[in-house]
Structure formats: structure tokens, C-alpha cells
Scaffold this motif. Structure first.
Motif, PDB file in Angstrom:
ATOM      1  N   GLU A   8      69.605 -39.876  63.071  1.00  0.00           N
ATOM      2  CA  GLU A   8      68.230 -40.104  62.349  1.00  0.00           C
ATOM      3  C   GLU A   8      67.987 -40.993  61.485  1.00  0.00           C
ATOM      4  OE1 GLU A   8      65.433 -36.179  60.325  1.00  0.00           O
ATOM      5  OE2 GLU A   8      67.191 -36.010  61.528  1.00  0.00           O
ATOM      6  N   PRO A   9      68.373 -41.318  60.231  1.00  0.00           N
ATOM      7  CA  PRO A   9      67.574 -41.939  59.000  1.00  0.00           C
ATOM      8  C   PRO A   9      67.336 -43.840  59.697  1.00  0.00           C
ATOM      9  CG  PRO A   9      69.592 -41.423  58.652  1.00  0.00           C
ATOM     10  CD  PRO A   9      69.731 -40.612  59.528  1.00  0.00           C
ATOM     11  N   LEU A  10      68.709 -43.725  60.598  1.00  0.00           N
ATOM     12  CA  LEU A  10      68.170 -45.178  61.429  1.00  0.00           C
ATOM     13  C   LEU A  10      67.229 -45.479  62.564  1.00  0.00           C
ATOM     14  CD1 LEU A  10      72.116 -45.562  61.348  1.00  0.00           C
ATOM     15  CD2 LEU A  10      70.916 -46.926  59.569  1.00  0.00           C
ATOM     16  N   ALA A  11      67.251 -44.596  62.930  1.00  0.00           N
ATOM     17  CA  ALA A  11      66.532 -44.058  63.756  1.00  0.00           C
ATOM     18  C   ALA A  11      65.121 -44.224  63.126  1.00  0.00           C
ATOM     19  CB  ALA A  11      66.315 -43.131  64.998  1.00  0.00           C
ATOM     20  N   LEU A  12      64.535 -43.153  62.148  1.00  0.00           N
ATOM     21  CA  LEU A  12      63.324 -42.997  61.219  1.00  0.00           C
ATOM     22  C   LEU A  12      62.910 -44.823  60.804  1.00  0.00           C
ATOM     23  CD1 LEU A  12      64.323 -39.715  59.881  1.00  0.00           C
ATOM     24  CD2 LEU A  12      61.873 -40.464  61.256  1.00  0.00           C
ATOM     25  N   ALA A  13      63.893 -46.149  60.419  1.00  0.00           N
ATOM     26  CA  ALA A  13      63.676 -46.214  59.837  1.00  0.00           C
ATOM     27  C   ALA A  13      63.109 -47.730  60.556  1.00  0.00           C
ATOM     28  CB  ALA A  13      64.762 -47.510  59.057  1.00  0.00           C
ATOM     29  N   LYS A  18      70.412 -49.144  70.544  1.00  0.00           N
ATOM     30  CA  LYS A  18      71.798 -50.049  70.927  1.00  0.00           C
ATOM     31  C   LYS A  18      72.448 -50.675  69.280  1.00  0.00           C
ATOM     32  CE  LYS A  18      72.836 -54.960  72.580  1.00  0.00           C
ATOM     33  NZ  LYS A  18      72.297 -55.717  73.093  1.00  0.00           N
ATOM     34  N   ASP A  19      71.279 -51.195  68.666  1.00  0.00           N
ATOM     35  CA  ASP A  19      71.806 -51.196  67.289  1.00  0.00           C
ATOM     36  C   ASP A  19      72.558 -50.062  66.248  1.00  0.00           C
ATOM     37  OD1 ASP A  19      71.148 -54.314  67.082  1.00  0.00           O
ATOM     38  OD2 ASP A  19      69.534 -53.519  66.442  1.00  0.00           O
ATOM     39  N   ILE A  20      72.034 -48.781  66.573  1.00  0.00           N
ATOM     40  CA  ILE A  20      72.558 -47.822  66.120  1.00  0.00           C
ATOM     41  C   ILE A  20      74.074 -47.777  66.605  1.00  0.00           C
ATOM     42  CG2 ILE A  20      72.610 -45.117  65.382  1.00  0.00           C
ATOM     43  CD1 ILE A  20      69.371 -45.550  65.843  1.00  0.00           C
ATOM     44  N   ALA A  21      74.113 -47.757  67.798  1.00  0.00           N
ATOM     45  CA  ALA A  21      75.229 -47.451  68.783  1.00  0.00           C
ATOM     46  C   ALA A  21      76.229 -48.119  68.425  1.00  0.00           C
ATOM     47  CB  ALA A  21      74.728 -47.257  69.669  1.00  0.00           C
ATOM     48  N   VAL A  22      75.777 -49.750  67.746  1.00  0.00           N
ATOM     49  CA  VAL A  22      77.273 -50.617  67.808  1.00  0.00           C
ATOM     50  C   VAL A  22      77.413 -49.887  65.683  1.00  0.00           C
ATOM     51  CG1 VAL A  22      77.511 -52.658  66.650  1.00  0.00           C
ATOM     52  CG2 VAL A  22      76.213 -52.453  69.256  1.00  0.00           C
ATOM     53  N   ARG A  23      76.515 -49.412  65.278  1.00  0.00           N
ATOM     54  CA  ARG A  23      76.428 -48.751  64.106  1.00  0.00           C
ATOM     55  C   ARG A  23      77.913 -48.518  63.629  1.00  0.00           C
ATOM     56  NH1 ARG A  23      72.316 -49.936  58.970  1.00  0.00           N
ATOM     57  NH2 ARG A  23      73.168 -51.221  58.129  1.00  0.00           N
ATOM     58  N   LEU A  24      77.573 -47.407  64.166  1.00  0.00           N
ATOM     59  CA  LEU A  24      78.013 -46.114  64.868  1.00  0.00           C
ATOM     60  C   LEU A  24      79.371 -45.861  65.492  1.00  0.00           C
ATOM     61  CD1 LEU A  24      74.485 -43.563  63.639  1.00  0.00           C
ATOM     62  CD2 LEU A  24      76.099 -44.832  61.888  1.00  0.00           C
ATOM     63  N   MET A  35      68.002 -38.948  69.479  1.00  0.00           N
ATOM     64  CA  MET A  35      67.355 -39.515  69.276  1.00  0.00           C
ATOM     65  C   MET A  35      66.227 -38.728  70.049  1.00  0.00           C
ATOM     66  SD  MET A  35      67.682 -43.200  68.833  1.00  0.00           S
ATOM     67  CE  MET A  35      65.608 -44.269  68.213  1.00  0.00           C
ATOM     68  N   SER A  36      66.021 -38.465  71.367  1.00  0.00           N
ATOM     69  CA  SER A  36      65.063 -37.760  72.362  1.00  0.00           C
ATOM     70  C   SER A  36      65.331 -36.191  71.646  1.00  0.00           C
ATOM     71  CB  SER A  36      65.652 -37.723  73.696  1.00  0.00           C
ATOM     72  OG  SER A  36      64.746 -36.648  74.567  1.00  0.00           O
ATOM     73  N   PRO A  44      59.191 -37.727  63.646  1.00  0.00           N
ATOM     74  CA  PRO A  44      58.512 -38.930  64.177  1.00  0.00           C
ATOM     75  C   PRO A  44      60.105 -40.073  64.722  1.00  0.00           C
ATOM     76  CG  PRO A  44      58.336 -38.553  62.175  1.00  0.00           C
ATOM     77  CD  PRO A  44      59.389 -37.326  62.192  1.00  0.00           C
ATOM     78  N   ILE A  45      60.445 -40.253  65.277  1.00  0.00           N
ATOM     79  CA  ILE A  45      61.088 -41.287  65.773  1.00  0.00           C
ATOM     80  C   ILE A  45      60.272 -41.838  66.734  1.00  0.00           C
ATOM     81  CG2 ILE A  45      63.548 -41.811  67.261  1.00  0.00           C
ATOM     82  CD1 ILE A  45      64.303 -40.116  64.172  1.00  0.00           C
ATOM     83  N   PRO A  46      60.627 -43.443  66.474  1.00  0.00           N
ATOM     84  CA  PRO A  46      59.774 -44.399  67.294  1.00  0.00           C
ATOM     85  C   PRO A  46      60.563 -44.657  68.901  1.00  0.00           C
ATOM     86  CG  PRO A  46      60.756 -45.606  65.720  1.00  0.00           C
ATOM     87  CD  PRO A  46      60.955 -43.881  65.267  1.00  0.00           C
ATOM     88  N   LYS A  47      59.672 -45.210  69.757  1.00  0.00           N
ATOM     89  CA  LYS A  47      60.216 -45.227  70.944  1.00  0.00           C
ATOM     90  C   LYS A  47      60.127 -46.185  71.328  1.00  0.00           C
ATOM     91  CE  LYS A  47      59.249 -40.962  72.950  1.00  0.00           C
ATOM     92  NZ  LYS A  47      58.337 -40.254  75.105  1.00  0.00           N
ATOM     93  N   PHE A  48      61.457 -46.510  72.222  1.00  0.00           N
ATOM     94  CA  PHE A  48      61.582 -48.931  72.323  1.00  0.00           C
ATOM     95  C   PHE A  48      61.170 -48.635  73.361  1.00  0.00           C
ATOM     96  CE2 PHE A  48      63.364 -46.903  67.741  1.00  0.00           C
ATOM     97  CZ  PHE A  48      63.495 -47.643  67.652  1.00  0.00           C
ATOM     98  N   GLU A  49      61.184 -49.529  73.289  1.00  0.00           N
ATOM     99  CA  GLU A  49      60.902 -50.551  75.199  1.00  0.00           C
ATOM    100  C   GLU A  49      62.678 -50.668  75.327  1.00  0.00           C
ATOM    101  OE1 GLU A  49      58.725 -51.221  77.461  1.00  0.00           O
ATOM    102  OE2 GLU A  49      57.674 -50.590  76.442  1.00  0.00           O
ATOM    103  N   GLY A  50      63.095 -50.747  76.354  1.00  0.00           N
ATOM    104  CA  GLY A  50      63.954 -51.037  77.253  1.00  0.00           C
ATOM    105  C   GLY A  50      64.007 -52.362  76.915  1.00  0.00           C
ATOM    106  N   GLY A  51      65.192 -52.977  76.619  1.00  0.00           N
ATOM    107  CA  GLY A  51      65.945 -54.484  76.022  1.00  0.00           C
ATOM    108  C   GLY A  51      65.827 -55.066  77.994  1.00  0.00           C
TER     109      GLY A  51
END
Length: 102
Positions: A8-13, A18-24, A35-36, A44-51
Motif C-alpha cells: 500500500e505505501p509503495l503504491a500510494l507513492a 512491477k517494481d513493487i513486485a521486485v522489491r517485495l 492494488m485492485s 487512492p492507488i493510481p492506475k498505471f498503463e501497462g508496459g
């Protein structure tokens, strides 16, 4: 602390799933699902475009990008990145989009 509480805090930031998954050390699917669920709870988690750019352009678009990239000895991804950086640096949005919003 549970994995969800670490996400949650990483997503809110603004960190991408992908980066959260690697980090954790979690799967991207797990992070996206968490996140969903957070969004459904009102977080209020931001939505991201797929890479994945493969769905962005049709065959003609890819051919055009490849041709321009090859002329510059770049990958298509590098060409796109370089193009967007130039667009931002020189504030060319109005010239490129010509959408009457400028």
C-alpha cells in the motif's frame, strides 16, 4: 508487516506494480490484485498503463517506428523514449497534437 500492508505505501507513492513486485519478492499478479482490492476499498492507488507497447500500434505503425528506429540505429523502444523526451524538453505538445487545446 503483511505483504499487502507493505504494498500500500509503495503504491500510494506511485511505484509501479512491477517494481513493487521486485522489491517485495512477490508476483506482479499478486501486487496488481492487491492494488485492485485497495482501490475498491477507496484507497487512492493510481492506475498505471501497462508496459506492453504491442497493443498500442497496428502493423503499419510498427513498420513506421521500425523504419525510423533503424535509420537512427535505435531500438523501437529507445526511439519512443527519445521522441517523448524531446517532446517534453521542447514543449512540442501543441505542434504534435494539433488538438486545439494549447
Amino acid at each position: 508487516m503483511s505483504l499487502v500492508h507493505q504494498i500500500e505505501p509503495l503504491a500510494l507513492a506511485g511505484m509501479r506494480p512491477k517494481d513493487i513486485a521486485v522489491r517485495l519478492g512477490a508476483s506482479q499478479d499478486y501486487v496488481r490484485a492487491a492494488m485492485s482490492r485497495m482501490r475498491k476499498r477507496g484507497v487512492p492507488i493510481p492506475k498505471f498503463e501497462g508496459g506492453n507497447l504491442s497493443r498500442t500500434f497496428d502493423d503499419r505503425g510498427w513498420a513506421t517506428l521500425r523504419a525510423h528506429a533503424e535509420r537512427r540505429d535505435l531500438s523501437v523502444r529507445a526511439l519512443i523514449k527519445k521522441t517523448v523526451l524531446k517532446l517534453v524538453e521542447d514543449d512540442l505538445f501543441d505542434a504534435v497534437l494539433d488538438d486545439g487545446e494549447g
